[in-house]
Design a protein around this motif. Structure first.
Motif, mmCIF file in Angstrom:
data_model
loop_
_atom_site.group_PDB
_atom_site.id
_atom_site.type_symbol
_atom_site.label_atom_id
_atom_site.label_comp_id
_atom_site.label_asym_id
_atom_site.label_seq_id
_atom_site.Cartn_x
_atom_site.Cartn_y
_atom_site.Cartn_z
ATOM 1 N N THR A 95 8.714 -10.588 -15.029
ATOM 2 C CA THR A 95 8.026 -11.674 -15.721
ATOM 3 C C THR A 95 9.025 -12.613 -16.382
ATOM 4 N N GLU A 96 8.505 -13.714 -16.900
ATOM 5 C CA GLU A 96 9.362 -14.685 -17.582
ATOM 6 C C GLU A 96 9.849 -14.104 -18.908
ATOM 7 N N PRO A 97 11.136 -14.150 -19.179
ATOM 8 C CA PRO A 97 11.661 -13.593 -20.444
ATOM 9 C C PRO A 97 11.321 -14.494 -21.636
ATOM 10 N N ASP A 98 10.106 -14.357 -22.149
ATOM 11 C CA ASP A 98 9.646 -15.231 -23.223
ATOM 12 C C ASP A 98 9.866 -14.645 -24.603
ATOM 13 N N GLY A 99 10.354 -13.401 -24.704
ATOM 14 C CA GLY A 99 10.647 -12.808 -26.006
ATOM 15 C C GLY A 99 9.437 -12.355 -26.788
ATOM 16 N N ARG A 100 8.240 -12.364 -26.186
ATOM 17 C CA ARG A 100 7.050 -11.937 -26.923
ATOM 18 C C ARG A 100 7.069 -10.425 -27.136
ATOM 19 N N PRO A 101 6.466 -9.950 -28.220
ATOM 20 C CA PRO A 101 6.422 -8.499 -28.461
ATOM 21 C C PRO A 101 5.610 -7.794 -27.376
ATOM 22 N N ILE A 102 6.085 -6.642 -26.954
ATOM 23 C CA ILE A 102 5.391 -5.856 -25.953
ATOM 24 C C ILE A 102 5.279 -4.419 -26.431
ATOM 25 N N SER A 103 4.316 -3.721 -25.862
ATOM 26 C CA SER A 103 4.104 -2.317 -26.174
ATOM 27 C C SER A 103 3.342 -1.698 -25.010
ATOM 28 N N PHE A 104 3.770 -0.528 -24.568
ATOM 29 C CA PHE A 104 3.092 0.170 -23.481
ATOM 30 C C PHE A 104 3.317 1.667 -23.634
ATOM 31 N N THR A 105 2.411 2.421 -23.041
ATOM 32 C CA THR A 105 2.458 3.876 -23.151
ATOM 33 C C THR A 105 2.941 4.487 -21.845
ATOM 34 N N GLY A 106 3.279 5.769 -21.912
ATOM 35 C CA GLY A 106 3.729 6.478 -20.725
ATOM 36 C C GLY A 106 3.749 7.972 -20.957
ATOM 37 N N THR A 107 3.949 8.698 -19.877
ATOM 38 C CA THR A 107 4.071 10.159 -19.930
ATOM 39 C C THR A 107 5.315 10.573 -19.151
ATOM 40 N N ALA A 108 5.863 11.707 -19.516
ATOM 41 C CA ALA A 108 7.042 12.241 -18.830
ATOM 42 C C ALA A 108 6.940 13.754 -18.766
ATOM 43 N N VAL A 109 7.269 14.288 -17.616
ATOM 44 C CA VAL A 109 7.341 15.731 -17.417
ATOM 45 C C VAL A 109 8.780 16.066 -16.997
ATOM 46 N N TRP A 110 9.368 17.026 -17.685
ATOM 47 C CA TRP A 110 10.760 17.381 -17.472
ATOM 48 C C TRP A 110 10.870 18.797 -16.917
ATOM 49 N N ALA A 111 11.825 18.956 -16.001
ATOM 50 C CA ALA A 111 12.244 20.290 -15.564
ATOM 51 C C ALA A 111 13.556 20.611 -16.301
ATOM 52 N N VAL A 112 13.564 21.741 -17.000
ATOM 53 C CA VAL A 112 14.691 22.098 -17.864
ATOM 54 C C VAL A 112 15.316 23.407 -17.364
ATOM 55 N N ARG A 113 16.622 23.399 -17.245
ATOM 56 C CA ARG A 113 17.346 24.598 -16.826
ATOM 57 C C ARG A 113 17.475 25.577 -17.982
ATOM 58 N N GLU A 114 17.862 26.836 -17.679
ATOM 59 C CA GLU A 114 17.936 27.855 -18.727
ATOM 60 C C GLU A 114 18.911 27.490 -19.837
ATOM 61 N N ASP A 115 19.978 26.767 -19.502
ATOM 62 C CA ASP A 115 20.969 26.384 -20.509
ATOM 63 C C ASP A 115 20.598 25.111 -21.259
ATOM 64 N N GLY A 116 19.398 24.539 -20.979
ATOM 65 C CA GLY A 116 18.948 23.359 -21.696
ATOM 66 C C GLY A 116 19.266 22.044 -21.021
ATOM 67 N N LYS A 117 19.906 22.071 -19.840
ATOM 68 C CA LYS A 117 20.207 20.845 -19.125
ATOM 69 C C LYS A 117 18.943 20.348 -18.408
ATOM 70 N N LEU A 118 18.793 19.034 -18.362
ATOM 71 C CA LEU A 118 17.624 18.421 -17.723
ATOM 72 C C LEU A 118 17.886 18.258 -16.232
ATOM 73 N N LEU A 119 16.927 18.764 -15.409
ATOM 74 C CA LEU A 119 17.078 18.758 -13.961
ATOM 75 C C LEU A 119 16.324 17.618 -13.285
ATOM 76 N N HIS A 120 15.108 17.384 -13.726
ATOM 77 C CA HIS A 120 14.238 16.416 -13.053
ATOM 78 C C HIS A 120 13.299 15.818 -14.094
ATOM 79 N N ASN A 121 12.967 14.552 -13.860
ATOM 80 C CA ASN A 121 12.057 13.848 -14.768
ATOM 81 C C ASN A 121 11.044 13.069 -13.932
ATOM 82 N N TRP A 122 9.747 13.325 -14.180
ATOM 83 C CA TRP A 122 8.650 12.571 -13.539
ATOM 84 C C TRP A 122 8.042 11.655 -14.604
ATOM 85 N N VAL A 123 8.070 10.355 -14.363
ATOM 86 C CA VAL A 123 7.659 9.377 -15.365
ATOM 87 C C VAL A 123 6.536 8.521 -14.802
#
Length: 255
Positions: A95-123
């Motif tokens: 879109t045109e970069p008009d500088g207007r305020p924006i706000s939107f929602t989303g969800t994320a599901v993460w696959a986490v390894r045993e040591d806490g490292k992130l493997l995969h992200n579905w957004v």
């Protein structure tokens, strides 16, 4: 840095990468062959992931990610999160970069390894709703083009500038000339003349006797029955000079 749970790992990623606007900080959280799936596309590799983060930060100025809720399964291998992004438009979604305020929602599901490292992200993001808001005209609504019920003109609009009616003429009340050149008299709208014609017997006329301060009842005119001759009242005086007789009730034709 050790984290107590997988939820802590994900929320630390939000703060130190997205809210800090630092894509390079992703090295501390994701594996080398990290994969993100968003809008049906796969972005593979940590370096490509960091380039994707930088490109998105360039499209949303002053980005701030607000975490609504985050939770994990029992063993911590999956983390789900709901979030909301705030910022200013700098060309997001093309879109045109008009500088207007924006706000939107989303969800994320993460696959986490045993040591806490992130493997995969579905957004998934509310991209379509955001795009519609950014491409819809301003607060002024488009003019109505369908031939529906005509709108009334706003207060203060004269007849000349009011919306046109049938034939393209402005809607306004008929003038005396449209009523045969005579002004409408009191009581004419309700089928009564100015001097009580058509009133019931014995009802005072609103104008009779005004000069003397008295109200004089006037006798009604005899009605005319459709399909018959009108009932003619007796003359006010006969040939002998006797006083006039009181008016008689009209005789109606029998069925």
């Amino acid at each position: 840095m050790a984290h107590a749970s997988s939820v802590d790992v994900v929320e630390a990623f939000w703060d130190q990468v997205w809210n800090a606007h630092d894509p390079e900080k992703a090295d501390d959280f994701v594996v080398e062959d990290f994969v993100i799936t968003t809008a049906g596309e796969r972005i593979e590799g940590r370096e490509n992931f960091k380039a994707w983060i930088k490109a998105f930060l360039d499209q949303v100025d002053d980005l701030r990610l607000e975490v609504i809720e985050t939770f994990q399964n029992q063993d911590g291998s999956r983390v789900a999160s709901r979030w909301r992004v705030h910022g200013r438009n700098n060309g997001v979604l093309g879109t045109e970069p008009d500088g207007r305020p924006i706000s939107f929602t989303g969800t994320a599901v993460w696959a986490v390894r045993e040591d806490g490292k992130l493997l995969h992200n579905w957004v998934e993001r509310a991209s379509w709703e955001l795009y519609r808001r950014l491409t819809t005209p301003g607060p002024e609504r488009p003019e109505r083009t369908d031939p529906g019920r005509p709108r009334l003109p706003p207060a203060g609009v004269t007849a000349a500038s009011a919306p046109a009616g049938r034939g393209g003429l402005p809607r306004r009340r008929p003038t005396p000339a449209a009523r045969g050149g005579l002004p409408q008299r009191h009581g004419e709208r309700h089928g009564r003349g100015h001097h009580g014609v058509g009133r019931r017997p014995g009802r005072p006329s609103p104008v009779a006797g005004r000069a003397s301060g008295r109200t004089v009842p006037l006798a009604p005119l005899p009605p005319t029955v459709h399909g018959s001759r009108p009932c003619v009242p007796p003359s006010s005086a006969d040939s002998s000079g006797a006083p006039p007789s009181p008016p008689r009730s009209p005789s109606w034709p029998r069925a």
